[in-house]
Design a protein around this motif. Sequence first.
Motif, PDB file in Angstrom:
ATOM      1  N   UNK A  28      59.318  80.645  64.310  1.00  0.00           N
ATOM      2  CA  UNK A  28      60.520  80.758  63.470  1.00  0.00           C
ATOM      3  C   UNK A  28      60.251  81.590  62.213  1.00  0.00           C
ATOM      4  N   UNK A  29      58.979  81.735  61.829  1.00  0.00           N
ATOM      5  CA  UNK A  29      58.642  82.558  60.655  1.00  0.00           C
ATOM      6  C   UNK A  29      58.550  84.045  60.994  1.00  0.00           C
ATOM      7  N   UNK A  30      58.526  84.395  62.272  1.00  0.00           N
ATOM      8  CA  UNK A  30      58.237  85.780  62.649  1.00  0.00           C
ATOM      9  C   UNK A  30      59.438  86.726  62.720  1.00  0.00           C
ATOM     10  N   UNK A  31      60.646  86.247  63.095  1.00  0.00           N
ATOM     11  CA  UNK A  31      61.752  87.212  63.193  1.00  0.00           C
ATOM     12  C   UNK A  31      61.941  87.976  61.880  1.00  0.00           C
ATOM     13  N   UNK A  32      62.219  89.260  61.986  1.00  0.00           N
ATOM     14  CA  UNK A  32      62.408  90.081  60.791  1.00  0.00           C
ATOM     15  C   UNK A  32      61.129  90.743  60.320  1.00  0.00           C
ATOM     16  N   UNK A  33      59.996  90.381  60.906  1.00  0.00           N
ATOM     17  CA  UNK A  33      58.724  90.951  60.449  1.00  0.00           C
ATOM     18  C   UNK A  33      58.346  92.215  61.224  1.00  0.00           C
ATOM     19  N   UNK A  34      59.112  92.552  62.245  1.00  0.00           N
ATOM     20  CA  UNK A  34      58.828  93.777  63.000  1.00  0.00           C
ATOM     21  C   UNK A  34      57.382  93.842  63.428  1.00  0.00           C
ATOM     22  N   UNK A  35      56.704  94.933  63.058  1.00  0.00           N
ATOM     23  CA  UNK A  35      55.310  95.106  63.476  1.00  0.00           C
ATOM     24  C   UNK A  35      54.335  94.593  62.422  1.00  0.00           C
ATOM     25  N   UNK A  36      54.818  93.952  61.342  1.00  0.00           N
ATOM     26  CA  UNK A  36      53.895  93.462  60.312  1.00  0.00           C
ATOM     27  C   UNK A  36      52.883  92.496  60.919  1.00  0.00           C
ATOM     28  N   UNK A  37      51.583  92.812  60.830  1.00  0.00           N
ATOM     29  CA  UNK A  37      50.618  91.917  61.467  1.00  0.00           C
ATOM     30  C   UNK A  37      50.490  90.582  60.726  1.00  0.00           C
ATOM     31  N   UNK A  38      50.125  89.562  61.462  1.00  0.00           N
ATOM     32  CA  UNK A  38      49.782  88.257  60.879  1.00  0.00           C
ATOM     33  C   UNK A  38      48.360  88.354  60.347  1.00  0.00           C
ATOM     34  N   UNK A  39      48.155  87.972  59.091  1.00  0.00           N
ATOM     35  CA  UNK A  39      46.769  87.903  58.597  1.00  0.00           C
ATOM     36  C   UNK A  39      46.122  86.627  59.121  1.00  0.00           C
ATOM     37  N   UNK A  40      46.812  85.515  58.904  1.00  0.00           N
ATOM     38  CA  UNK A  40      46.362  84.271  59.538  1.00  0.00           C
ATOM     39  C   UNK A  40      47.510  83.286  59.613  1.00  0.00           C
ATOM     40  N   UNK A  41      47.306  82.239  60.396  1.00  0.00           N
ATOM     41  CA  UNK A  41      48.279  81.148  60.441  1.00  0.00           C
ATOM     42  C   UNK A  41      47.600  79.874  59.952  1.00  0.00           C
ATOM     43  N   UNK A  42      48.402  78.985  59.418  1.00  0.00           N
ATOM     44  CA  UNK A  42      47.876  77.707  58.952  1.00  0.00           C
ATOM     45  C   UNK A  42      48.647  76.615  59.692  1.00  0.00           C
ATOM     46  N   UNK A  43      47.942  75.942  60.598  1.00  0.00           N
ATOM     47  CA  UNK A  43      48.556  74.849  61.349  1.00  0.00           C
ATOM     48  C   UNK A  43      48.436  73.583  60.510  1.00  0.00           C
ATOM     49  N   UNK A  44      49.528  72.851  60.376  1.00  0.00           N
ATOM     50  CA  UNK A  44      49.435  71.579  59.663  1.00  0.00           C
ATOM     51  C   UNK A  44      49.172  70.455  60.653  1.00  0.00           C
ATOM     52  N   UNK A  45      48.466  69.430  60.154  1.00  0.00           N
ATOM     53  CA  UNK A  45      48.137  68.254  60.966  1.00  0.00           C
ATOM     54  C   UNK A  45      48.470  67.020  60.137  1.00  0.00           C
ATOM     55  N   UNK A  46      49.056  66.017  60.782  1.00  0.00           N
ATOM     56  CA  UNK A  46      49.366  64.800  60.000  1.00  0.00           C
ATOM     57  C   UNK A  46      48.081  64.056  59.639  1.00  0.00           C
ATOM     58  N   UNK A  47      47.043  64.247  60.457  1.00  0.00           N
ATOM     59  CA  UNK A  47      45.806  63.494  60.250  1.00  0.00           C
ATOM     60  C   UNK A  47      45.755  62.243  61.116  1.00  0.00           C
ATOM     61  N   UNK A  48      46.886  61.855  61.662  1.00  0.00           N
ATOM     62  CA  UNK A  48      46.918  60.709  62.576  1.00  0.00           C
ATOM     63  C   UNK A  48      46.680  59.382  61.885  1.00  0.00           C
ATOM     64  N   UNK A  49      46.604  58.299  62.675  1.00  0.00           N
ATOM     65  CA  UNK A  49      46.505  56.952  62.100  1.00  0.00           C
ATOM     66  C   UNK A  49      45.164  56.673  61.407  1.00  0.00           C
ATOM     67  N   UNK A  50      44.147  57.483  61.681  1.00  0.00           N
ATOM     68  CA  UNK A  50      42.817  57.178  61.123  1.00  0.00           C
ATOM     69  C   UNK A  50      42.408  58.157  60.023  1.00  0.00           C
ATOM     70  N   UNK A  51      43.351  58.856  59.468  1.00  0.00           N
ATOM     71  CA  UNK A  51      43.060  59.797  58.378  1.00  0.00           C
ATOM     72  C   UNK A  51      42.354  59.062  57.242  1.00  0.00           C
TER      73      UNK A  51
END
Length: 391
Positions: free
Chosen positions: A161-184
Amino acid sequence: MKDPNKKYIAILGSTGSIGTQALDVIRNNKDRFVVEVLTAENNATLLIEQAAEFRPNVVVIGNEALYDAVKAALDPLHIKVYCGAKSLVSVVEMETIDIVLTALVGYAGLMPTIHAIKAGKHIALANKETLVVAGDIVTSLAQKHKVAILPVDSEHSAIFQCLPGEGMNPIEKIILTASGGPFRGKKRAELEQVTKKQALKHPNWSMGAKITIDSASLMNKGLEVIEAKWLFGLNADQIDVVVHPQSIIHSMVQFEDGSIKAQMGLPDMKLPIQYALAFPERLPSEYPRFDFLNYPSLTFEKPDTDTFQNLSLAYEALRKGGNMACILNAANEIAVEKFLQDELTFLEMPDLIAECMAKVPYIAIPTLDDYIQTDRNTREMARTITQMKIK
Ligand code: NAD
Ligand code: MG
């Protein structure tokens, strides 16, 4: 005759967490979607109920022992009924289908997805294991057959959903979020005795058993790192993971000028499911809205990979390439199964996976048959190792 204004959908795994939520989305958008196929492994009662409501053309019940009951219930409604894993790979090829939603769990998703792609169907992909096992083959087939792989996983949907409108602009990096789960926040010593009941209690999401255990062990995030590599064409160094316990930011993309785009919202899988099914449109919805004032603090932490070793194992598998992620996945499926049967402890799961990664023969450029064989060999090895531990 098909209605050209509607998308015709096959839901593989319609009785599960994603499957039932997909049917909620469709129920709210009957003018846009038609359910063409429903499938389930064991829950015949719910499958029959769903078929009676949505009137698909075909249903498949995986467990052959349940065929007679499903057939008897759906014959009067003129719904065709098939059974067994082989039927799954042929129903996805039905001419009327536009999109196949892969909401079944584990390795079982691979072959139906490959067949659907070869038949030119777009894939709404919830089954991340498909890309973990054979991401190279699946993504190149999708390119060859000009079909889209639309992510349903909330993190990957966020990036998408973040990519539309970016055309050929390369991704430098992505940051995946994690809840950490029940044992965080817990350390290894505190995790020695945890039970499956504790592991099955996820703080933010209600999901199937396998992904819930994967979330508690951080394997889910590991699988998602590998899934992201194939969906967005990234290497391991371009994929970061940050723990974000509130699960409001679903993931982020950083571009080459340093700008970061995040996709946010309350944690509700119906949104990414709907986005994938309706893409490129956004359909109006009545789902509750996020209010910043209810969340004065969104927090972020580094994942604790000393305690949750599965995340490091997944990065290792990604860096090694070849059939290593297939080994990781198969060993993890057995580890979770054995943990749920009280035959392995929580901390023994990563040990089993690491041992399989060290012992199953590595193949640098696997064919599909190599992946199938690797999956089989790894399961066998993981079962044998577990058996020896018990003795
Ligand atoms: P689930 O266990 O709730 O449902 C699984 C579905 O697949 C059921 O309908 C079941 O009948 C069917 N199934 C199980 N084993 C099968 C087999 N061997 N062959 C054919 N069908 C089989 O699982 P879920 O939580 O809905 O997850 C489904 C997939 O979506 C998984 O790959 C998971 O990682 C992914 N996913 C789930 C969520 C979530 O919120 N639940 C979020 C992101 C991704
Ligand atoms: Mg996810």
